[in-house]
Design an enzyme around this catalytic site. Sequence first.
Site, short mmCIF file in Angstrom:
data_model
loop_
_atom_site.label_atom_id
_atom_site.label_comp_id
_atom_site.label_asym_id
_atom_site.label_seq_id
_atom_site.Cartn_x
_atom_site.Cartn_y
_atom_site.Cartn_z
N TYR A 33 16.93 68.16 -6.44
CA TYR A 33 16.14 68.90 -5.46
C TYR A 33 16.90 70.10 -4.95
O TYR A 33 18.10 70.24 -5.19
CB TYR A 33 15.72 67.99 -4.30
CG TYR A 33 16.83 67.60 -3.35
CD1 TYR A 33 17.83 66.71 -3.72
CD2 TYR A 33 16.89 68.15 -2.07
CE1 TYR A 33 18.84 66.36 -2.84
CE2 TYR A 33 17.90 67.80 -1.17
CZ TYR A 33 18.87 66.91 -1.57
OH TYR A 33 19.88 66.58 -0.70
N ARG A 52 21.50 76.84 -8.96
CA ARG A 52 22.01 75.47 -8.84
C ARG A 52 21.01 74.46 -9.38
O ARG A 52 21.40 73.47 -10.01
CB ARG A 52 22.36 75.14 -7.39
CG ARG A 52 23.02 73.76 -7.26
CD ARG A 52 23.54 73.49 -5.88
NE ARG A 52 22.49 73.51 -4.90
CZ ARG A 52 22.68 73.49 -3.59
NH1 ARG A 52 23.91 73.46 -3.09
NH2 ARG A 52 21.68 73.51 -2.75
N ARG A 100 9.38 51.83 -17.52
CA ARG A 100 10.72 51.70 -16.97
C ARG A 100 11.75 51.32 -18.03
O ARG A 100 11.58 50.33 -18.74
CB ARG A 100 10.74 50.67 -15.84
CG ARG A 100 12.07 50.62 -15.11
CD ARG A 100 12.04 49.66 -13.93
NE ARG A 100 13.30 49.67 -13.21
CZ ARG A 100 14.40 49.02 -13.62
NH1 ARG A 100 14.37 48.27 -14.70
NH2 ARG A 100 15.52 49.10 -12.94
N LYS A 147 22.79 67.86 -7.51
CA LYS A 147 22.05 67.62 -6.25
C LYS A 147 20.90 66.65 -6.51
O LYS A 147 19.74 67.06 -6.64
CB LYS A 147 21.57 68.96 -5.68
CG LYS A 147 21.11 68.87 -4.23
CD LYS A 147 20.97 70.25 -3.63
CE LYS A 147 20.26 70.26 -2.30
NZ LYS A 147 20.96 69.57 -1.21
N GLU A 179 33.17 66.02 2.29
CA GLU A 179 32.21 66.92 2.96
C GLU A 179 31.46 66.14 4.01
O GLU A 179 31.74 64.96 4.25
CB GLU A 179 31.25 67.53 1.92
CG GLU A 179 30.53 66.49 1.07
CD GLU A 179 29.75 67.09 -0.10
OE1 GLU A 179 29.35 68.26 -0.05
OE2 GLU A 179 29.53 66.32 -1.06
N1 PLP Z 1 26.88 68.91 0.81
C1 PLP Z 1 25.88 68.02 0.77
C2 PLP Z 1 26.21 66.60 0.46
C3 PLP Z 1 24.55 68.41 0.99
O1 PLP Z 1 23.56 67.51 0.94
C4 PLP Z 1 24.28 69.78 1.30
C5 PLP Z 1 22.92 70.24 1.52
O2 PLP Z 1 21.97 69.52 1.48
C6 PLP Z 1 25.35 70.67 1.35
C7 PLP Z 1 26.64 70.21 1.09
C8 PLP Z 1 25.13 72.12 1.66
O3 PLP Z 1 24.57 72.79 0.57
P1 PLP Z 1 23.66 74.08 0.77
O4 PLP Z 1 24.50 75.06 1.52
O5 PLP Z 1 23.36 74.53 -0.59
O6 PLP Z 1 22.45 73.65 1.56
#
Ligand code: PLP
Length: 284
Positions: A33, A52, A100, A147, A179
């Site tokens: 996403y 991305r 599945r 992501k 993070e």
């Molecule tokens: N790190 C994580 C785990 C995230 O879920 C997100 C955004 O959803 C970010 C960093 C920040 O990414 P962005 O600046 O692309 O929104």
Amino acid sequence: MSRIVYVNGAFVAEAEATISVFDRGFLMADGVYEVTSVLDGRLVDFAGHMARLERSLAELEMAAPAGREELESIHRELLARNGVTEGLVYMQVTRGAADRDFLYPDGAAPSLVLFTQSKPLIDTPAAARGLKVIVLDDIRWGRRDIKTVQLLAPSMAKMAAKAAGKDDAWMVEDGFVTEGTSNNAYIVTRDGAIVTRDLSHSILHGITRAAVLRLAREAQMRIEERPFTIAEAQDAAEAFVTSASSFVQPVVEIDGTALGDGTPGPVARRLREIYVSEALKSAV
Ligand code: PLP
């Protein structure tokens, strides 16, 4: 008024939108996403989010549901239909519906879903007062640079933060901060360097991170891309997080330790101002 959402080729009322029970996003979190922020009805950092998305799809050998231009026009149509001027567009692509099986199916058509969320992004109480974060082990999988929609670990972490009466959590692996639950994490050292973890499979490569680091370099700020510990963070002059939905948000407390005088620091406030003014200028 209910929202109009986009599902696999159609703009429909949210109550009418359907997706197969065999969709692999639903069964296996086999989906990726992007969340793009919207200011003045325009898309912020859109090219970065598209790049991305394409990278996430490639890493998972997943077919793209549409080209960049079509995805952009779906974003615009959805903003117009919902009258969104400030808020977010969420876009999800999954491998689609198939019986599945752990193996990727041959030839399943990817699913594409988009919806909008109208909300203030610039003037928010959290940006004004700063965030208090708890510290947790990072229990997520090893490809956080992709992501994906598997967001249970960050949901659990946000619930733990809420239960502790705090705003969010920073996650730690092998002694170093990875993070935040949904944002990239930074500290500002007492001698003024901005420190954030370097890019790898351990963190999401934030689109806001890339923009903020570029703007900070242009403003002659010193940047160190390297891991840091919670002890270093608690001893820092200030801290902040970045994401598409929060831009730059100050962090004022880490695991019970207030940073500085416990209010948003000057570097975080300045970077937020610079980022927002640049986003307003460059949104498309
Ligand atoms: N790190 C994580 C785990 C995230 O879920 C997100 C955004 O959803 C970010 C960093 C920040 O990414 P962005 O600046 O692309 O929104």
